[in-house]
Design an enzyme around this catalytic site. Structure first.
Site, PDB file in Angstrom:
ATOM      1  N   LYS A 226     -44.763 -53.739  51.507  1.00 42.91           N
ATOM      2  CA  LYS A 226     -44.106 -53.293  52.745  1.00 42.91           C
ATOM      3  C   LYS A 226     -43.765 -51.822  52.530  1.00 42.91           C
ATOM      4  CE  LYS A 226     -40.747 -52.285  54.800  1.00 42.91           C
ATOM      5  NZ  LYS A 226     -40.545 -50.942  55.419  1.00 42.91           N
TER       6      LYS A 226
ATOM      7  N   SER B 248     -32.940 -46.477  48.890  1.00 46.00           N
ATOM      8  CA  SER B 248     -31.539 -46.052  48.762  1.00 46.00           C
ATOM      9  C   SER B 248     -30.695 -47.151  48.125  1.00 46.00           C
ATOM     10  CB  SER B 248     -30.986 -45.734  50.149  1.00 46.00           C
ATOM     11  OG  SER B 248     -31.006 -46.916  50.931  1.00 46.00           O
TER      12      SER B 248
ATOM     13  N   CYS C 244     -35.886 -38.951  43.473  1.00 48.75           N
ATOM     14  CA  CYS C 244     -34.734 -39.612  42.862  1.00 48.75           C
ATOM     15  C   CYS C 244     -34.457 -39.021  41.490  1.00 48.75           C
ATOM     16  CB  CYS C 244     -34.960 -41.113  42.776  1.00 48.75           C
ATOM     17  SG  CYS C 244     -36.341 -41.502  41.714  1.00 48.75           S
TER      18      CYS C 244
ATOM     19  N   GLU D 130     -25.442 -38.677  47.415  1.00 44.20           N
ATOM     20  CA  GLU D 130     -26.835 -38.235  47.306  1.00 44.20           C
ATOM     21  C   GLU D 130     -27.173 -37.396  48.540  1.00 44.20           C
ATOM     22  OE1 GLU D 130     -29.942 -41.305  47.601  1.00 44.20           O
ATOM     23  OE2 GLU D 130     -31.065 -40.185  46.094  1.00 44.20           O
TER      24      GLU D 130
HETATM   25  P1  NAD Z   1     -34.415 -46.578  52.377  1.00 38.38           P
HETATM   26  O1  NAD Z   1     -33.521 -47.388  51.531  1.00 38.38           O
HETATM   27  O2  NAD Z   1     -33.925 -46.107  53.692  1.00 38.38           O
HETATM   28  O3  NAD Z   1     -35.771 -47.396  52.687  1.00 38.38           O
HETATM   29  C1  NAD Z   1     -36.476 -48.050  51.664  1.00 38.38           C
HETATM   30  C2  NAD Z   1     -37.174 -49.270  52.249  1.00 38.38           C
HETATM   31  O4  NAD Z   1     -36.189 -50.160  52.787  1.00 38.38           O
HETATM   32  C3  NAD Z   1     -38.115 -48.913  53.392  1.00 38.38           C
HETATM   33  O5  NAD Z   1     -39.299 -49.648  53.244  1.00 38.38           O
HETATM   34  C4  NAD Z   1     -37.340 -49.313  54.653  1.00 38.38           C
HETATM   35  O6  NAD Z   1     -38.161 -49.761  55.689  1.00 38.38           O
HETATM   36  C5  NAD Z   1     -36.440 -50.434  54.166  1.00 38.38           C
HETATM   37  N1  NAD Z   1     -35.133 -50.480  54.868  1.00 38.38           N
HETATM   38  C6  NAD Z   1     -34.433 -49.431  55.382  1.00 38.38           C
HETATM   39  N2  NAD Z   1     -33.258 -49.865  55.897  1.00 38.38           N
HETATM   40  C7  NAD Z   1     -33.209 -51.204  55.701  1.00 38.38           C
HETATM   41  C8  NAD Z   1     -32.234 -52.212  55.994  1.00 38.38           C
HETATM   42  N3  NAD Z   1     -31.102 -51.933  56.609  1.00 38.38           N
HETATM   43  N4  NAD Z   1     -32.509 -53.478  55.625  1.00 38.38           N
HETATM   44  C9  NAD Z   1     -33.655 -53.792  54.996  1.00 38.38           C
HETATM   45  N5  NAD Z   1     -34.616 -52.864  54.691  1.00 38.38           N
HETATM   46  C10 NAD Z   1     -34.398 -51.596  55.031  1.00 38.38           C
HETATM   47  O7  NAD Z   1     -34.919 -45.353  51.465  1.00 38.38           O
HETATM   48  P2  NAD Z   1     -35.789 -44.102  51.921  1.00 38.38           P
HETATM   49  O8  NAD Z   1     -34.952 -43.219  52.787  1.00 38.38           O
HETATM   50  O9  NAD Z   1     -37.114 -44.533  52.403  1.00 38.38           O
HETATM   51  O10 NAD Z   1     -36.036 -43.397  50.505  1.00 38.38           O
HETATM   52  C11 NAD Z   1     -35.140 -42.497  49.911  1.00 38.38           C
HETATM   53  C12 NAD Z   1     -34.245 -43.192  48.921  1.00 38.38           C
HETATM   54  O11 NAD Z   1     -35.012 -43.837  47.917  1.00 38.38           O
HETATM   55  C13 NAD Z   1     -33.327 -42.229  48.167  1.00 38.38           C
HETATM   56  O12 NAD Z   1     -32.050 -42.811  48.081  1.00 38.38           O
HETATM   57  C14 NAD Z   1     -33.977 -42.116  46.795  1.00 38.38           C
HETATM   58  O13 NAD Z   1     -33.093 -41.764  45.755  1.00 38.38           O
HETATM   59  C15 NAD Z   1     -34.494 -43.490  46.618  1.00 38.38           C
HETATM   60  N6  NAD Z   1     -35.553 -43.555  45.643  1.00 38.38           N
HETATM   61  C16 NAD Z   1     -35.243 -44.083  44.429  1.00 38.38           C
HETATM   62  C17 NAD Z   1     -36.195 -44.134  43.430  1.00 38.38           C
HETATM   63  C18 NAD Z   1     -35.851 -44.701  42.083  1.00 38.38           C
HETATM   64  O14 NAD Z   1     -36.761 -44.827  41.288  1.00 38.38           O
HETATM   65  N7  NAD Z   1     -34.609 -45.025  41.795  1.00 38.38           N
HETATM   66  C19 NAD Z   1     -37.491 -43.637  43.670  1.00 38.38           C
HETATM   67  C20 NAD Z   1     -37.779 -43.118  44.934  1.00 38.38           C
HETATM   68  C21 NAD Z   1     -36.796 -43.084  45.913  1.00 38.38           C
END
Ligand code: NAD
Length: 484
Positions: free
Chosen positions: A173, A226, A281, A375
């Site tokens: 996904k 996140s 990240c 962040e």
């Molecule tokens: P996000 O959490 O908004 O989205 C991630 C996934 O979750 C997406 O596929 C999205 O469709 C889904 N999603 C979003 N809101 C949701 C909800 N309420 N319920 C269920 N699913 C939901 O993250 P983003 O904005 O796409 O990515 C950026 C974030 O990812 C930053 O916080 C970054 O630090 C983190 N990140 C972490 C790593 C790591 O290795 N720790 C690596 C890359 C990115």
């Protein structure tokens, strides 16, 4: 639209079933480049059905043969490197060289996956005369991978080659903000010879993620995104008794000592805070300046000035992200931070509708300020001043996150002290972005990761498999007691 509307990929075909769609925008100029379906539980259910159907034969192929598919996949990633990088650039807004570096990392993790047959053999030992114990690794079954917007090619590939070589079938996904690369990955896997149904893509947002957490046919879920959503996925998935590994957000501290090499530190920190427009990240987000380091800070500002939006600095993902980042800067300034370099209200000629934020450096940020704790996920560095190393450690340790931390110094003793005391899963010594190379694994601590194991490297082998322990007796004369 530059690309046709996207479709889900189930059992080796792009499905014709239509859902409500949302637009996919190019962050560099705000134009609509495609549209993506917001699928539902039914789509996940169909993907699980296809994956379950494919699993018995895929998992019974010897692992060395499964790996052959990924030798071909690695070749296809390399062969299509320019096109794949272009796609990442278009949907994510990063620069071409950053996009290419991401696809190169996908090649590296695939290379690692191809070595799994060599390193993940089981174990066997004669435990008493004529009696042996053995451990074999077994795949979990149907698994899911949920990915974020910032690495549309690399993060899916953190999970796909390892999980599939180990015999699982997968549902991906991808982020609805960057869904294009996922479909291209599906095409390349098919071209590499992966049987239909072993890999499926279901597009969408929250509803699909919830369906993945709830669906009884899915055994394990990996999530990257996140911390807010990582917690939701971890809690919901484990409440349905699934194995879950959920990587969250980050706030990475770089501790800079006066004896650090000034030019190396300045260029490393500038690259770390601005790479992928600060949307990594592993990005430097806070610099803890210990004692008299003004000479390094002025060097850093000069380095950061060389990073030009639209040239060697990409766009942030959306208009909302740009606004959020600029609000953090404005609030910090209002609360007393000194703006050394201001990236607000940045316009790129010919790309006036793009979502750009220039490099921003704030000095005299205090640890209790919002920008020091949360962040920001943009090209923004907050400098906090301290007089000694223990206060610097205290600031780093007080973060709820713990993805990465780094120290810049020429002193081995100080570096060792900070390596030991920093509360983070990945540590850098004179390195601004301490991403471990394969086979070392990727994963943070604290609220940057929930669940056991890391997402790449050797540690991921534990996540994607379960162990079967067998005790075998071949010697009829052996004594019968509780040990034999
Ligand atoms: P996000 O959490 O908004 O989205 C991630 C996934 O979750 C997406 O596929 C999205 O469709 C889904 N999603 C979003 N809101 C949701 C909800 N309420 N319920 C269920 N699913 C939901 O993250 P983003 O904005 O796409 O990515 C950026 C974030 O990812 C930053 O916080 C970054 O630090 C983190 N990140 C972490 C790593 C790591 O290795 N720790 C690596 C890359 C990115």
């Amino acid at each position: 639209m530059d690309y046709p509307s996207l479709k889900n990929y189930i059992e080796g075909k792009f499905e014709e079933i239509r859902y409500t769609e949302i637009e996919v925008l190019s962050p560099t100029d705000g134009r609509v480049i495609s549209s993506v379906p917001l699928s539902n539980y039914d789509a996940v259910d169909r993907a699980v059905f296809a994956a379950k159907k494919a699993f018995p034969s895929w998992s019974s192929i010897p692992i060395k043969e499964r790996a052959q598919v990924f030798y071909r996949y690695k070749y296809l990633l390399e062969k299509n490197m320019e096109e794949l990088s272009q796609l990442v650039q278009e949907e994510n807004g990063k620069t071409f060289s950053e996009a290419k570096a991401e696809v190169e990392k996908s090649v590296e993790v695939t290379e690692f996956a191809c070595s799994i047959p060599q390193i993940a053999a089981g174990e066997i030992l004669e435990v008493s005369k004529g009696v042996e114990c053995r451990i074999d690794r077994h795949p979990l079954g149907v698994v899911a991978s949920i990915t974020p917007f910032n690495f549309p090619n690399m993060v899916p590939n953190w999970t796909i080659p390892n999980a599939l070589i180990l015999g699982n079938a997968m549902i991906l996904k991808p982020s609805e903000q960057v869904p294009l690369s996922a479909n291209r990955i599906a095409e390349l896997l098919k071209e590499a010879g992966l049987p239909d149904g072993v890999f499926n893509v279901v597009h969408g947002a929250r509803e699909v993620v919830e369906a993945i957490c709830d669906h009884p046919g899915i055994e394990a879920v990996s999530f990257v995104g996140s911390t807010r959503v990582a917690k939701i996925v971890y809690a919901r998935g484990t409440s349905k008794l699934k194995r879950v590994l959920a990587l969250g957000g980050a706030k990475n501290h770089l501790i800079v000592l006066p004896d650090a090499n000034a030019s190396m530190t300045a260029s490393n920190v500038a690259a770390s805070m601005t790479g992928c427009a600060g949307q990594r990240c592993m990005a430097a987000s806070a610099m803890v300046a210990v004692g008299p380091v003004d000479h390094i800070i002025s060097h850093l500002v000069e380095e950061a000035k060389k990073i030009i939006p639209g040239k060697n600095l990409g766009a942030v993902i959306s208009r909302q992200a740009k606004e959020r980042i600029e609000n953090y800067i404005t609030e910090a300034e209002r609360d007393g931070a000194k703006v050394l370099l201001d990236g607000r209200n940045c316009k790129v000629d010919g790309k006036e509708n793009g979502f750009y934020v220039g490099p921003t450096i704030l000095d005299y940020v205090r640890p209790e300020m919002k920008i020091a704790k949360e962040e920001v996920f943009g090209p923004v560095l907050s400098i906090m001043r301290t007089e000694n190393i223990d206060d610097a450690i205290k600031i780093q340790n007080s973060s709820m996150y713990g993805n990465a931390a780094a120290v810049f110094t020429q002193s081995g003793g100080i570096a060792k002290y900070i390596m030991e005391k920093a509360s983070a899963g990945m540590i850098g010594v004179n390195i601004g972005v301490p991403v471990p190379r394969e086979p070392f694994s990727f994963g943070g601590w604290n609220e940057s990761k929930f669940g056991a194991c890391d997402i790449t490297g050797k540690s991921s082998i534990e996540f994607w498999t379960k162990l079967k322990k067998t005790t075998i007796k071949w010697n009829p004369e052996s004594r019968t007691n509780w040990m034999s």
